[in-house]
Design a protein around this motif. Structure first.
Motif, PDB file in Angstrom:
ATOM      1  N   ARG A 364       0.819  -1.219   0.000  1.00 32.08           N
ATOM      2  CA  ARG A 364       0.000   0.000   0.000  1.00 32.08           C
ATOM      3  C   ARG A 364       0.850   1.264   0.000  1.00 32.08           C
ATOM      4  NH1 ARG A 364      -4.725  -0.190   4.157  1.00 32.08           N
ATOM      5  NH2 ARG A 364      -5.297  -1.785   2.625  1.00 32.08           N
ATOM      6  N   ARG A 365       0.356   2.271  -0.741  1.00 32.14           N
ATOM      7  CA  ARG A 365       0.944   3.609  -0.729  1.00 32.14           C
ATOM      8  C   ARG A 365      -0.093   4.588  -0.195  1.00 32.14           C
ATOM      9  NH1 ARG A 365       5.615   5.187  -2.751  1.00 32.14           N
ATOM     10  NH2 ARG A 365       6.915   3.682  -3.879  1.00 32.14           N
ATOM     11  N   VAL A 366       0.337   5.464   0.696  1.00 29.77           N
ATOM     12  CA  VAL A 366      -0.555   6.443   1.317  1.00 29.77           C
ATOM     13  C   VAL A 366      -0.445   7.751   0.541  1.00 29.77           C
ATOM     14  CG1 VAL A 366      -1.087   7.691   3.437  1.00 29.77           C
ATOM     15  CG2 VAL A 366      -0.218   5.340   3.560  1.00 29.77           C
ATOM     16  N   ARG A 373      -1.719  15.487   6.440  1.00 30.73           N
ATOM     17  CA  ARG A 373      -2.823  15.886   7.336  1.00 30.73           C
ATOM     18  C   ARG A 373      -2.773  15.065   8.613  1.00 30.73           C
ATOM     19  NH1 ARG A 373      -5.989  16.092   2.607  1.00 30.73           N
ATOM     20  NH2 ARG A 373      -6.821  14.009   3.060  1.00 30.73           N
ATOM     21  N   TRP A 374      -2.565  13.757   8.455  1.00 30.53           N
ATOM     22  CA  TRP A 374      -2.448  12.919   9.654  1.00 30.53           C
ATOM     23  C   TRP A 374      -1.260  13.355  10.496  1.00 30.53           C
ATOM     24  CZ3 TRP A 374       2.130  10.185  10.140  1.00 30.53           C
ATOM     25  CH2 TRP A 374       2.259   9.452  11.320  1.00 30.53           C
ATOM     26  N   PHE A 375      -0.130  13.627   9.847  1.00 34.70           N
ATOM     27  CA  PHE A 375       1.100  13.973  10.572  1.00 34.70           C
ATOM     28  C   PHE A 375       0.899  15.242  11.395  1.00 34.70           C
ATOM     29  CE2 PHE A 375       5.354  16.063  10.567  1.00 34.70           C
ATOM     30  CZ  PHE A 375       5.988  15.157  11.396  1.00 34.70           C
ATOM     31  N   SER A 428      -0.049   5.134  15.519  1.00 34.24           N
ATOM     32  CA  SER A 428      -1.073   6.051  15.033  1.00 34.24           C
ATOM     33  C   SER A 428      -1.268   5.898  13.526  1.00 34.24           C
ATOM     34  CB  SER A 428      -0.686   7.494  15.377  1.00 34.24           C
ATOM     35  OG  SER A 428      -1.626   8.412  14.838  1.00 34.24           O
ATOM     36  N   MET A 429      -0.158   5.719  12.810  1.00 36.98           N
ATOM     37  CA  MET A 429      -0.236   5.532  11.352  1.00 36.98           C
ATOM     38  C   MET A 429      -0.941   4.228  11.009  1.00 36.98           C
ATOM     39  SD  MET A 429       2.910   5.412   8.635  1.00 36.98           S
ATOM     40  CE  MET A 429       3.570   6.969   9.199  1.00 36.98           C
ATOM     41  N   GLU A 434      -4.995   2.039   8.247  1.00 40.48           N
ATOM     42  CA  GLU A 434      -5.321   0.618   8.201  1.00 40.48           C
ATOM     43  C   GLU A 434      -4.142  -0.199   7.663  1.00 40.48           C
ATOM     44  OE1 GLU A 434      -8.906   0.201   5.982  1.00 40.48           O
ATOM     45  OE2 GLU A 434     -10.156   1.171   7.503  1.00 40.48           O
ATOM     46  N   LEU A 435      -3.088  -0.195   8.445  1.00 38.59           N
ATOM     47  CA  LEU A 435      -1.883  -0.962   8.128  1.00 38.59           C
ATOM     48  C   LEU A 435      -1.613  -1.987   9.234  1.00 38.59           C
ATOM     49  CD1 LEU A 435       0.416   2.021   7.037  1.00 38.59           C
ATOM     50  CD2 LEU A 435      -0.804   0.449   5.531  1.00 38.59           C
TER      51      LEU A 435
END
Length: 459
Positions: A364-366, A373-375, A428-429, A434-435
Motif C-alpha cells: 500500500r501507498r498512502v 494531514r495525519w502527521f 497512530s499511522m 489501516e496498516l
C-alpha cells in the motif's frame, strides 16, 4: 516446448550438487551425510543453450512399507513419472555397488531415455568406476564432476541428442511486465515455524496431494521446497521450510544448513506465515521468529495450527488469540491471526484470504496529502518531548516506497528523537491508514539548514 529431466541414483552420489550446478544456484542442501535430500525439488536448468526443468530426488533406497524411506522412494517414483528423461548418477570413485545395479533395472523399466552420469570423475581415480558402469547396460557413461564443473560439454552433447527440436513459433518474450501482469504474478509465501508445527501437512492439504513428506518425528523437512498453488484463481508460490529451533539447540551441520535455507526463504518471500502449535503457542522461539520476520520487512500472518485438537472453539477462544498476539507482538500490532487445521482443512479459506489481504497492505501507498494531514494532527495531539531543554522540530513526512510501507520524517535533530515517540507515530499511522500487522519503517532525516553558510566564522 518444456522438457523435464529427473536426477536419480542411490544416496550420496552427488545428485544435489549436479542439480545446483545446472540451475546455477545453491538451492539444494549438500552434505557428506547420505540421505540429505528427502522431498523432490524442481528448478529451471540451463546447459549451454538448452533450457529445461530439472528435478532433484531423494536417493533410491529400500525401506519398509509406510516408512519414511519408502515414502521418499515414492516421491522419486513420482518424479520419474513426470520426467521426459533421466540422469542416472553413480559415484565413479566408489565404483558400482549392488544398489546401483538394482536401481539401474528400475530406471530401465521406466521406458524413458536414460543418461548414465559418472559423477566425481575428476582426476584419475574416477576412471575405473566409470569403466565398470558399462556393465549396467545404460550406454556410455558421461564422466563429470558436478562440484568442479568438469564434463558439462559431454553432458550437453548427450542431452542435446535426446531433446526435441524447438518449435519455430516459439518466441522469447522479453517485453517488460505491465502493472496488470505484475499484479497477476504469484505471491511468494514462506511457511515457517518451530519443528513439527504442521507446515508440510498444511501445504499438502492446499495441493490436494502428498507432495511433501510428513512425519510425527520433528525435523522431517530439510530443504526449502517451493510449490505452485492456484487458489480460487490466484497464483501462489509457497515455500515449505525446515523447523527453526533455538540457536543453542542447533548442533549438527546439516541442521545449520537447513535453518540457513529457511532464513533465505523468508528473505525472498513477500508474505510469511508463522505457524504455531495450538498446544504451545507464543513460546519464546515463536516470538524470536516473528521478530526476525518483522526485521526483514515481510508481511506477516499468524496461523495457529492443530485447531481440531482444541476442546473449546467458541468466539472467546479467537478473541483470546487476538489479545495474546497484540500482547506478545507489539511491533506487529493488529497482525492477522487465523486458527487452522492443516490435517482436517479447517480455516484454509480464511488463511488464504488473510495472506492476500496482508500482501495488499504490504504494497500500500498512502497519498501524500492524507499523510501530511495525519502527521500534523498527530504532532498537535502529542508533541515530541524537549531534549536537553531544546524543542524538537518535526517538519514533514513522505512515503519513499512500499513493500513494506517506508517513510522519511524530516526533522531538526534526528539523533534526539526518542524511540518511544517513533512507536507512537507508527501505531497512530497503522490505525489511521489501516496498516495492521505489516512492518512500518520510519527513517529520520535532518533537514538542511539554509542559514548554515551564513554563520559567523570564529575570529
Amino acid at each position: 516446448m518444456s522438457f523435464t529431466v529427473a536426477i536419480i541414483g542411490r544416496p550420496n552420489v552427488g545428485k544435489s550438487t549436479l542439480f545446483n550446478r545446472l540451475v546455477g544456484q545453491k538451492l539444494a542442501l549438500v552434505d557428506d551425510l547420505p540421505g540429505v535430500t528427502r522431498d523432490r525439488r524442481e528448478g529451471e536448468a540451463r546447459l549451454g543453450d538448452l533450457e529445461f526443468t530439472i528435478i532433484d530426488t531423494a536417493g533410491l533406497d529400500e525401506g519398509a512399507k509406510g516408512s519414511l524411506t519408502a515414502r521418499m522412494q515414492e516421491q522419486t517414483e513420482t518424479a520419474i513419472a513426470q520426467a521426459d528423461a533421466l540422469f542416472f548418477v553413480i559415484d565413479a570413485r566408489a565404483g558400482l555397488t549392488p544398489t546401483d545395479r538394482a536401481f539401474a533395472d528400475f530406471a530401465r523399466r521406466a521406458n524413458k531415455p536414460v543418461l548414465l552420469v559418472a559423477n566425481k570423475s575428476e582426476g584419475k581415480h574416477g576412471d575405473a568406476g566409470a569403466m565398470e558402469s558399462f556393465a549396467l547396460g545404460l550406454g556410455d557413461p558421461i564422466q563429470v564432476s558436478a562440484e568442479h564443473g568438469e564434463g558439462m560439454g559431454e553432458l550437453y552433447d548427450a542431452l542435446r541428442a535426446i531433446m526435441p527440436e524447438p518449435e519455430d513459433d516459439e518466441v522469447e518474450d522479453d517485453e517488460p511486465q505491465t502493472e496488470e501482469e505484475a499484479a497477476k504474478r504469484p505471491i511468494r509465501v514462506a511457511i515457517v515455524g518451530r519443528p513439527n508445527a504442521g507446515k508440510s501437512t498444511l501445504i499438502n492439504h492446499l495441493l490436494g496431494e502428498e507432495r511433501l513428506l510428513t512425519s510425527p518425528e520433528a525435523g522431517t523437512t530439510r530443504d526449502s521446497i517451493a510449490v505452485e498453488i492456484n487458489w480460487k484463481g490466484r497464483e501462489f508460490r509457497v515455500f515449505d521450510t525446515a523447523g527453526l529451533r533455538r540457536r543453542s539447540r542447533i548442533e549438527e551441520k546439516l541442521e545449520k544448513l537447513s535453518v540457513a535455507d529457511a532464513l533465505r526463504a523468508v528473505r525472498f518471500a513477500e508474505v510469511v506465515v508463522l505457524m504455531m502449535d495450538t498446544q504451545n503457542k507464543f513460546e519464546e522461539q515463536d516470538l524470536r521468529i516473528a521478530d526476525l520476520i518483522e526485521r526483514e520487512g515481510r508481511a506477516v500472518v499468524l496461523a495457529v495450527n492443530k485447531w481440531d485438537l482444541m476442546e473449546s472453539k467458541g468466539g472467546g477462544a479467537i478473541s483470546n488469540l487476538r489479545r495474546d498476539a497484540d500482547h506478545w507482538l507489539p511491533q506487529l500490532k493488529g497482525v492477522p491471526i487465523v486458527a487452522v487445521s492443516g490435517l482436517m482443512g479447517e480455516g484454509i479459506d480464511r488463511l488464504m484470504t488473510a495472506i492476500q489481504d496482508a500482501y495488499a497492505i504490504w504494497n500500500r501507498r498512502v497519498p501524500t496529502s492524507a499523510l501530511n494531514r495525519w502527521f500534523e494532527q498527530a504532532v498537535q495531539a502529542n508533541p515530541p518531548p524537549a531534549v536537553s531543554g531544546r524543542r524538537l522540530k518535526l517538519n514533514y513526512i513522505t512515503q519513499t516506497k512500499a513493500r513494506p510501507p517506508s517513510f522519511v520524517l524530516f526533522c531538526s535533530r534526528a539523533d534526539a528523537v526518542p524511540q518511544s515517540y517513533l512507536r507512537y507515530l507508527t501505531n497512530s499511522m497503522r490505525e489511521t491508514f489501516e496498516l495492521p500487522g505489516t512492518p512500518v519503517r520510519i527513517t529520520l532525516r535532518e533537514k538542511a539548514n539554509p542559514f548554515a553558510h551564513k554563520r559567523k566564522r570564529p575570529s
